[in-house]
Design a protein around this motif. Structure first.
Motif, PDB file in Angstrom:
ATOM      1  N   HIS A 171      17.385 -44.404  31.777  1.00 55.92           N
ATOM      2  CA  HIS A 171      16.273 -44.974  32.536  1.00 55.92           C
ATOM      3  C   HIS A 171      15.337 -43.898  33.076  1.00 55.92           C
ATOM      4  O   HIS A 171      14.121 -43.979  32.907  1.00 55.92           O
ATOM      5  CB  HIS A 171      16.804 -45.839  33.687  1.00 55.92           C
TER       6      HIS A 171
ATOM      7  N   GLU B  48      14.182 -46.127  29.313  1.00 54.52           N
ATOM      8  CA  GLU B  48      14.868 -47.248  28.661  1.00 54.52           C
ATOM      9  C   GLU B  48      15.742 -47.977  29.673  1.00 54.52           C
ATOM     10  O   GLU B  48      16.650 -47.406  30.259  1.00 54.52           O
ATOM     11  CB  GLU B  48      15.748 -46.753  27.500  1.00 54.52           C
ATOM     12  N   ASN B  49      15.440 -49.256  29.893  1.00 51.60           N
ATOM     13  CA  ASN B  49      16.251 -50.086  30.783  1.00 51.60           C
ATOM     14  C   ASN B  49      17.241 -50.872  29.944  1.00 51.60           C
ATOM     15  O   ASN B  49      16.852 -51.725  29.158  1.00 51.60           O
ATOM     16  CB  ASN B  49      15.367 -51.052  31.577  1.00 51.60           C
TER      17      ASN B  49
END
Length: 78
Positions: free
Chosen positions: A25, A30-31
């Motif tokens: 993250h 990027e979640n």
């Protein structure tokens, strides 16, 4: 064994999956929730995002392995 062998490498390094998710993250934006990450690790999710996340996760682990002097197929310089 999965393509990037994330699970075994996490175990070898004593790292938790949640730490990798935090780095994904903060460093890569990027979640990913833990359930999705598990599906990606197992190869159930093979979407473009999953492939990208697995590559990033492998890079995170390779950086840690290099720092600790662990040599394997994932830490070798190209």
């Amino acid at each position: 064994m999965s393509r990037y062998d994330i699970t075994n490498r996490l175990h070898e390094l004593g790292m938790k999956q949640t730490r990798v998710l935090e780095i994904l993250h903060t460093q890569y934006g990027e979640n990913v929730d833990p359930s999705s990450f598990s599906k990606m690790k197992q190869g159930i999710d093979r979407s473009p995002k999953a492939e990208r996340v697995m590559l990033y996760a492998s890079n995170i682990l390779a950086d840690r392995e290099r720092a600790l002097g662990i040599n394997n197929a994932y830490t070798k310089e190209a």
